[in-house]
Scaffold this active site. Sequence first.
Site, mmCIF file in Angstrom:
data_model
loop_
_atom_site.group_PDB
_atom_site.id
_atom_site.type_symbol
_atom_site.label_atom_id
_atom_site.label_comp_id
_atom_site.label_asym_id
_atom_site.label_seq_id
_atom_site.Cartn_x
_atom_site.Cartn_y
_atom_site.Cartn_z
ATOM 1 N N HIS A 106 30.496 -21.261 57.081
ATOM 2 C CA HIS A 106 29.903 -20.010 57.579
ATOM 3 C C HIS A 106 30.920 -19.029 58.157
ATOM 4 O O HIS A 106 30.683 -18.385 59.186
ATOM 5 C CB HIS A 106 28.833 -20.321 58.611
ATOM 6 C CG HIS A 106 27.599 -20.962 58.060
ATOM 7 N ND1 HIS A 106 27.217 -20.841 56.736
ATOM 8 C CD2 HIS A 106 26.647 -21.743 58.646
ATOM 9 C CE1 HIS A 106 26.089 -21.513 56.540
ATOM 10 N NE2 HIS A 106 25.722 -22.073 57.675
ATOM 11 N N HIS A 180 20.899 -16.218 58.485
ATOM 12 C CA HIS A 180 20.637 -17.618 58.847
ATOM 13 C C HIS A 180 19.439 -17.730 59.800
ATOM 14 O O HIS A 180 19.480 -18.515 60.749
ATOM 15 C CB HIS A 180 21.889 -18.213 59.486
ATOM 16 C CG HIS A 180 22.021 -19.698 59.338
ATOM 17 N ND1 HIS A 180 21.158 -20.589 59.946
ATOM 18 C CD2 HIS A 180 22.904 -20.456 58.645
ATOM 19 C CE1 HIS A 180 21.517 -21.822 59.659
ATOM 20 N NE2 HIS A 180 22.582 -21.768 58.859
ATOM 21 N N GLU A 317 18.465 -19.533 52.990
ATOM 22 C CA GLU A 317 19.646 -18.678 52.986
ATOM 23 C C GLU A 317 19.996 -18.321 51.542
ATOM 24 O O GLU A 317 20.518 -19.142 50.808
ATOM 25 C CB GLU A 317 20.815 -19.403 53.648
ATOM 26 C CG GLU A 317 20.523 -19.917 55.053
ATOM 27 C CD GLU A 317 21.411 -21.107 55.404
ATOM 28 O OE1 GLU A 317 22.652 -20.923 55.457
ATOM 29 O OE2 GLU A 317 20.867 -22.212 55.598
#
Length: 351
Positions: A106, A180, A317
């Site tokens: 991420h 997210h 996502e």
Amino acid sequence: MRINKESFGTLSDGTEAVLYTLVNAQGMEATLTNYGGIVVSLYTPDREGNLADVVLGFDTLDEYVDHSPFFGCLVGRFGNRIANARFSLEGVAYKLAQNDGQNHLHGGVAGFDKKLWAARAIETPEGPALELAYTSPDGEEGYPGNLSVQVVYTLTNNNALKIAYAAVTDKTTVVNLTNHSYFNLSAGAADTILDHQVMINAQLYTPVDETLIPTGELHAVEGTPLDFRATTPVGARIEADHRQIELGGGYDHNWVVDGRPGDLRLAARVSEPITGRVMHVLTTEPAVQFYAGNMMPPSMPGKGGRTYVRRGGLCLETQHYPDSPNQPHFPSTVLHPGETYRTTTIYRFSA
């Protein structure tokens, strides 16, 4: 429709984060902050028309800064995992932060979820919107190129949260942006999302290894617990005796969305039996990561005095495949100077 603005607190460097509340023509509300581009709350109607908040999060800025498990945030430069925190591009090797065991996750230690974005509230024909902008400097978290990113959240008047992403670079780089948000469509009527009914519009998924990095293969969902082509409760097979379920601790996988990448098409549908809420996820992206909150702690203080539990929310996502920079046969995440990265995802609500 209307847009309200208020302070959300001060960061350690003295800069102020701001909360923006968007209200559409139907009375639906979305509250966003320019810290991390976080969706702080999302009030959608149930079958009786009652509005309640369907995303997990915190009441204060400090909680997001100190211990958020990516609640509601923008993720970048690269959503999901990159194997061994490294990749090569145009003959140059790049080393990234290892923040998920040996892998990169991420966007790294201080990804886009931890940046204060420039913000501008705007009214559009579709509904109220918040435009966010951030320029990631060359070398940030190990990535090449100065990357200028714009994300526009629009709360449409037909009760959808539309997210439009755009980016340009001055040096060849990789980009994979997503949001997210953790959804619980019961808005607290149920502690977990195990009774949520999910459909994923995908015949294929990317199996993972022990560190949740794709093996490079595409496997059919048919005959596995990852087959959500027919609407199925999340909890029906989440503890199934299956190697991929064991590796993910439940669902934490990348599904290849049917249809042509670049076309806006249905990726997933979620319905909640207590309240009747329904969420359709549409995207131009090639894939969607369905994460069932397996790594959430058993007890976490959340908004409004609520305590969140393991599997208290689910994420959908939209994305390119994980580890794409190291898997040349996956859809490319490479962005060159002179090109514009553009993707759109829509979370549409009804009851």
